[in-house]
Design a protein around this motif. Sequence first.
Motif, PDB file in Angstrom:
ATOM      1  N   LEU A   5      -4.417   2.565   7.119  1.00 25.49           N
ATOM      2  CA  LEU A   5      -3.124   3.147   6.746  1.00 25.49           C
ATOM      3  C   LEU A   5      -2.968   4.564   7.283  1.00 25.49           C
ATOM      4  O   LEU A   5      -1.899   4.949   7.753  1.00 25.49           O
ATOM      5  N   LEU A   6      -4.039   5.340   7.206  1.00 26.46           N
ATOM      6  CA  LEU A   6      -3.975   6.712   7.711  1.00 26.46           C
ATOM      7  C   LEU A   6      -3.766   6.736   9.217  1.00 26.46           C
ATOM      8  O   LEU A   6      -3.050   7.607   9.734  1.00 26.46           O
ATOM      9  N   GLU A   7      -4.359   5.781   9.923  1.00 28.11           N
ATOM     10  CA  GLU A   7      -4.148   5.708  11.367  1.00 28.11           C
ATOM     11  C   GLU A   7      -2.700   5.350  11.688  1.00 28.11           C
ATOM     12  O   GLU A   7      -2.097   5.926  12.592  1.00 28.11           O
ATOM     13  N   LYS A   8      -2.133   4.405  10.941  1.00 30.06           N
ATOM     14  CA  LYS A   8      -0.722   4.047  11.136  1.00 30.06           C
ATOM     15  C   LYS A   8       0.177   5.237  10.835  1.00 30.06           C
ATOM     16  O   LYS A   8       1.151   5.491  11.539  1.00 30.06           O
ATOM     17  N   ALA A   9      -0.153   5.964   9.776  1.00 30.14           N
ATOM     18  CA  ALA A   9       0.643   7.131   9.396  1.00 30.14           C
ATOM     19  C   ALA A   9       0.572   8.213  10.475  1.00 30.14           C
ATOM     20  O   ALA A   9       1.584   8.827  10.820  1.00 30.14           O
ATOM     21  N   GLU A  10      -0.604   8.433  11.011  1.00 31.08           N
ATOM     22  CA  GLU A  10      -0.768   9.445  12.056  1.00 31.08           C
ATOM     23  C   GLU A  10       0.013   9.053  13.312  1.00 31.08           C
ATOM     24  O   GLU A  10       0.674   9.886  13.928  1.00 31.08           O
ATOM     25  N   GLU A  11      -0.024   7.773  13.656  1.00 28.87           N
ATOM     26  CA  GLU A  11       0.715   7.279  14.815  1.00 28.87           C
ATOM     27  C   GLU A  11       2.215   7.450  14.587  1.00 28.87           C
ATOM     28  O   GLU A  11       2.948   7.847  15.484  1.00 28.87           O
ATOM     29  N   PHE A  12       2.671   7.179  13.361  1.00 28.81           N
ATOM     30  CA  PHE A  12       4.090   7.329  13.029  1.00 28.81           C
ATOM     31  C   PHE A  12       4.513   8.792  13.147  1.00 28.81           C
ATOM     32  O   PHE A  12       5.581   9.091  13.671  1.00 28.81           O
ATOM     33  N   GLU A  13       3.679   9.699  12.662  1.00 31.06           N
ATOM     34  CA  GLU A  13       4.014  11.125  12.705  1.00 31.06           C
ATOM     35  C   GLU A  13       4.098  11.644  14.132  1.00 31.06           C
ATOM     36  O   GLU A  13       4.916  12.513  14.435  1.00 31.06           O
ATOM     37  N   LYS A  14       3.259  11.126  15.019  1.00 35.61           N
ATOM     38  CA  LYS A  14       3.231  11.614  16.401  1.00 35.61           C
ATOM     39  C   LYS A  14       4.313  10.999  17.276  1.00 35.61           C
ATOM     40  O   LYS A  14       4.590  11.499  18.351  1.00 35.61           O
ATOM     41  N   ARG A  15       4.926   9.923  16.797  1.00 34.74           N
ATOM     42  CA  ARG A  15       5.945   9.229  17.577  1.00 34.74           C
ATOM     43  C   ARG A  15       7.171  10.123  17.743  1.00 34.74           C
ATOM     44  O   ARG A  15       7.671  10.699  16.779  1.00 34.74           O
ATOM     45  N   PRO A  16       7.679  10.254  18.974  1.00 36.62           N
ATOM     46  CA  PRO A  16       8.872  11.087  19.174  1.00 36.62           C
ATOM     47  C   PRO A  16      10.103  10.416  18.576  1.00 36.62           C
ATOM     48  O   PRO A  16      10.252   9.194  18.646  1.00 36.62           O
ATOM     49  N   LYS A  27      14.726   1.070  11.666  1.00 38.21           N
ATOM     50  CA  LYS A  27      13.374   0.510  11.670  1.00 38.21           C
ATOM     51  C   LYS A  27      12.346   1.577  11.299  1.00 38.21           C
ATOM     52  O   LYS A  27      11.426   1.320  10.525  1.00 38.21           O
ATOM     53  N   ALA A  28      12.494   2.772  11.864  1.00 37.40           N
ATOM     54  CA  ALA A  28      11.563   3.855  11.585  1.00 37.40           C
ATOM     55  C   ALA A  28      11.623   4.262  10.116  1.00 37.40           C
ATOM     56  O   ALA A  28      10.592   4.524   9.488  1.00 37.40           O
ATOM     57  N   SER A  29      12.819   4.299   9.560  1.00 39.08           N
ATOM     58  CA  SER A  29      12.984   4.653   8.157  1.00 39.08           C
ATOM     59  C   SER A  29      12.310   3.624   7.249  1.00 39.08           C
ATOM     60  O   SER A  29      11.620   3.977   6.287  1.00 39.08           O
ATOM     61  N   ARG A  30      12.487   2.349   7.574  1.00 40.72           N
ATOM     62  CA  ARG A  30      11.862   1.289   6.778  1.00 40.72           C
ATOM     63  C   ARG A  30      10.346   1.315   6.915  1.00 40.72           C
ATOM     64  O   ARG A  30       9.625   1.098   5.941  1.00 40.72           O
ATOM     65  N   GLU A  31       9.866   1.595   8.124  1.00 42.06           N
ATOM     66  CA  GLU A  31       8.421   1.681   8.341  1.00 42.06           C
ATOM     67  C   GLU A  31       7.848   2.840   7.539  1.00 42.06           C
ATOM     68  O   GLU A  31       6.791   2.721   6.912  1.00 42.06           O
ATOM     69  N   ALA A  32       8.546   3.975   7.530  1.00 40.16           N
ATOM     70  CA  ALA A  32       8.096   5.134   6.769  1.00 40.16           C
ATOM     71  C   ALA A  32       8.034   4.806   5.284  1.00 40.16           C
ATOM     72  O   ALA A  32       7.064   5.154   4.598  1.00 40.16           O
ATOM     73  N   SER A  34       7.599   1.871   3.845  1.00 37.21           N
ATOM     74  CA  SER A  34       6.481   0.977   3.544  1.00 37.21           C
ATOM     75  C   SER A  34       5.147   1.716   3.617  1.00 37.21           C
ATOM     76  O   SER A  34       4.251   1.465   2.801  1.00 37.21           O
ATOM     77  N   LEU A  35       5.013   2.632   4.580  1.00 36.62           N
ATOM     78  CA  LEU A  35       3.786   3.430   4.671  1.00 36.62           C
ATOM     79  C   LEU A  35       3.597   4.287   3.426  1.00 36.62           C
ATOM     80  O   LEU A  35       2.507   4.349   2.851  1.00 36.62           O
ATOM     81  N   ILE A  36       4.663   4.938   3.006  1.00 35.90           N
ATOM     82  CA  ILE A  36       4.596   5.812   1.830  1.00 35.90           C
ATOM     83  C   ILE A  36       4.208   5.017   0.591  1.00 35.90           C
ATOM     84  O   ILE A  36       3.344   5.435  -0.186  1.00 35.90           O
ATOM     85  N   LEU A  37       4.836   3.874   0.392  1.00 37.00           N
ATOM     86  CA  LEU A  37       4.525   3.057  -0.784  1.00 37.00           C
ATOM     87  C   LEU A  37       3.092   2.541  -0.757  1.00 37.00           C
ATOM     88  O   LEU A  37       2.414   2.505  -1.790  1.00 37.00           O
ATOM     89  N   SER A  38       2.617   2.143   0.411  1.00 37.56           N
ATOM     90  CA  SER A  38       1.239   1.653   0.528  1.00 37.56           C
ATOM     91  C   SER A  38       0.233   2.760   0.244  1.00 37.56           C
ATOM     92  O   SER A  38      -0.746   2.559  -0.476  1.00 37.56           O
ATOM     93  N   ILE A  39       0.479   3.922   0.823  1.00 38.03           N
ATOM     94  CA  ILE A  39      -0.425   5.054   0.604  1.00 38.03           C
ATOM     95  C   ILE A  39      -0.381   5.474  -0.863  1.00 38.03           C
ATOM     96  O   ILE A  39      -1.409   5.826  -1.449  1.00 38.03           O
ATOM     97  N   ASN A  40       0.798   5.407  -1.473  1.00 42.18           N
ATOM     98  CA  ASN A  40       0.938   5.800  -2.877  1.00 42.18           C
ATOM     99  C   ASN A  40       0.102   4.909  -3.796  1.00 42.18           C
ATOM    100  O   ASN A  40      -0.476   5.395  -4.772  1.00 42.18           O
ATOM    101  N   GLU A  41       0.046   3.620  -3.506  1.00 40.60           N
ATOM    102  CA  GLU A  41      -0.770   2.703  -4.320  1.00 40.60           C
ATOM    103  C   GLU A  41      -2.236   3.114  -4.300  1.00 40.60           C
ATOM    104  O   GLU A  41      -2.913   3.107  -5.327  1.00 40.60           O
ATOM    105  N   ILE A  42      -2.717   3.512  -3.128  1.00 40.96           N
ATOM    106  CA  ILE A  42      -4.106   3.949  -3.012  1.00 40.96           C
ATOM    107  C   ILE A  42      -4.274   5.305  -3.683  1.00 40.96           C
ATOM    108  O   ILE A  42      -5.279   5.563  -4.358  1.00 40.96           O
ATOM    109  N   TYR A  43      -3.278   6.186  -3.512  1.00 37.66           N
ATOM    110  CA  TYR A  43      -3.362   7.523  -4.103  1.00 37.66           C
ATOM    111  C   TYR A  43      -3.454   7.458  -5.624  1.00 37.66           C
ATOM    112  O   TYR A  43      -4.177   8.242  -6.239  1.00 37.66           O
TER     113      TYR A  43
END
Length: 75
Positions: A5-16, A27-32, A34-43
């Motif tokens: 998840l952290l790798e996906k998040a880092e890739e998303f942040e670096k994407r122009p 698509k980018a908004s929806r991906e963000a 889903s990433l936030i919700l997934s990371i939140n579950e672990i957090y």
Amino acid sequence: MTQELLEKAEEFEKRPMSHMSTSDRVKASREAKSLILSINEIYKKTKDSKLMETMKSITAKKRKIEKRLKGTPLV
């Protein structure tokens, strides 16, 4: 799973985000989201501060995308 998840998040942040079509922004908004919700579950279980910082940076980028999608008010 966390590392993945952290790798996906880092890739998303670096994407122009310049020169994106409206559908790409959606698509980018929806991906963000889903990433936030997934990371939140672990957090919730680990309370790792690195996860919180990652969520904050993704949220900031997501807000910029959504602001561009909604546009400025005409009034």
